[in-house]
Design an enzyme around this catalytic site. Sequence first.
Site, PDB file in Angstrom:
ATOM      1  N   ASP A  12       0.881  -1.155   0.000  1.00 29.11           N
ATOM      2  CA  ASP A  12       0.000   0.000   0.000  1.00 29.11           C
ATOM      3  C   ASP A  12       0.929   1.219   0.000  1.00 29.11           C
ATOM      4  O   ASP A  12       2.131   1.085   0.230  1.00 29.11           O
ATOM      5  CB  ASP A  12      -0.890  -0.046   1.250  1.00 29.11           C
ATOM      6  CG  ASP A  12      -1.705   1.214   1.433  1.00 29.11           C
ATOM      7  OD1 ASP A  12      -2.253   1.719   0.443  1.00 29.11           O
ATOM      8  OD2 ASP A  12      -1.791   1.700   2.580  1.00 29.11           O
ATOM      9  N   ASP A  14      -0.059   5.104   1.053  1.00 30.43           N
ATOM     10  CA  ASP A  14      -0.276   6.045   2.153  1.00 30.43           C
ATOM     11  C   ASP A  14      -0.196   5.348   3.506  1.00 30.43           C
ATOM     12  O   ASP A  14      -0.833   4.308   3.720  1.00 30.43           O
ATOM     13  CB  ASP A  14      -1.645   6.719   2.012  1.00 30.43           C
ATOM     14  CG  ASP A  14      -1.739   7.590   0.772  1.00 30.43           C
ATOM     15  OD1 ASP A  14      -0.708   8.154   0.370  1.00 30.43           O
ATOM     16  OD2 ASP A  14      -2.843   7.708   0.208  1.00 30.43           O
ATOM     17  N   ASP A  23      -3.239  12.432   0.094  1.00 34.87           N
ATOM     18  CA  ASP A  23      -4.368  13.311  -0.222  1.00 34.87           C
ATOM     19  C   ASP A  23      -4.529  14.382   0.856  1.00 34.87           C
ATOM     20  O   ASP A  23      -4.607  15.577   0.561  1.00 34.87           O
ATOM     21  CB  ASP A  23      -5.662  12.499  -0.337  1.00 34.87           C
ATOM     22  CG  ASP A  23      -5.679  11.585  -1.553  1.00 34.87           C
ATOM     23  OD1 ASP A  23      -4.902  11.834  -2.494  1.00 34.87           O
ATOM     24  OD2 ASP A  23      -6.477  10.631  -1.569  1.00 34.87           O
ATOM     25  N   ASP A  98      -4.986   3.562  -3.158  1.00 38.74           N
ATOM     26  CA  ASP A  98      -6.161   4.366  -3.498  1.00 38.74           C
ATOM     27  C   ASP A  98      -5.804   5.847  -3.627  1.00 38.74           C
ATOM     28  O   ASP A  98      -6.677   6.704  -3.519  1.00 38.74           O
ATOM     29  CB  ASP A  98      -7.256   4.168  -2.435  1.00 38.74           C
ATOM     30  CG  ASP A  98      -8.634   4.556  -2.938  1.00 38.74           C
ATOM     31  OD1 ASP A  98      -8.762   4.875  -4.137  1.00 38.74           O
ATOM     32  OD2 ASP A  98      -9.589   4.554  -2.130  1.00 38.74           O
ATOM     33  N   ASP A 182      -2.199  -0.639   5.715  1.00 33.99           N
ATOM     34  CA  ASP A 182      -2.653  -0.074   6.992  1.00 33.99           C
ATOM     35  C   ASP A 182      -4.155   0.152   7.048  1.00 33.99           C
ATOM     36  O   ASP A 182      -4.757   0.102   8.117  1.00 33.99           O
ATOM     37  CB  ASP A 182      -1.961   1.274   7.238  1.00 33.99           C
ATOM     38  CG  ASP A 182      -2.533   2.359   6.345  1.00 33.99           C
ATOM     39  OD1 ASP A 182      -3.305   3.198   6.838  1.00 33.99           O
ATOM     40  OD2 ASP A 182      -2.232   2.355   5.142  1.00 33.99           O
TER      41      ASP A 182
END
Length: 279
Positions: A12, A14, A23, A98, A182
């Site tokens: 992942d 972030d 973001d 994402d 996470d």
Amino acid sequence: MAKNNNIVIVFDFDKTIIDVDSDNWVVDELGFTDLFNQLLPTMPWNSLMNRMMKELHDHGKTIEEIKQVLRRIPIHPRVIPAIKSAHALGCELRIVSDANTLFIETIIEHLGIGEFFSEINTNPGLVDEQGRLIVSPYHDFTKSSHGCSRCPPNMCKGLIIDRIQASLTKEGKTSKMIYLGDGAGDYCPSLGLKAEDYMMPRKNFPVWDLISQNPMLVKATVRDWTDGEDMERILMEIINEIMSSEEGEENDKMLSSENCKISVGIVHEPIQVPLNLVK
């Protein structure tokens, strides 16, 4: 680079590779937190980020200003060495996130680690003719649903992991996967990992909480971590465990093969019969 060891590591982004949410970092650093919080309850996250990029552009914020903010994003000092070490040991590294392509590519290029990843799965982030960043959904939910109730409408990471596993099988690879994440969105892919795989949830973060509620649902070996130093240590331990296991299996095969040769040799060796026993 070392010989491929059939280990695929999926990160992942972030709060896994970097220490914050990219973001939120951009929105906060450019002074748009209040508007973001006002709009947050009204639309999906991916749609919200596209709207925020429009607001930034309308208020005169340029793509270069966004990139400058991204280049100073915090990262634990041991994460980059962990990535470089895993790559040097022959692991294939991928990102499933994402966030969006512009954010991720800007950050990893600035950190000098872009070359180590064979694939980045994330939402498209493209700059239009007016210089505005357009953030599109990885899965266009306006046309059809991806069918997973656990995940946000724009991305099911579980489906991405399924595709990666299927492509490895099609290529004839018997790879073991290590997944690091996470967030709640990392729970779905954890359920798709196999018994020989490893799941590395960040401790006391949403995916760790979800796994802890019913650990038996995850077939993979679960090894949690807290920060970049912990991540590096545990990741290296897992890679070494897998490589040692594969070396042991290879040695067993060689030993078995040698035993087979010896056995065949004995069976086919001519027997010397004393002449006085010949009838």
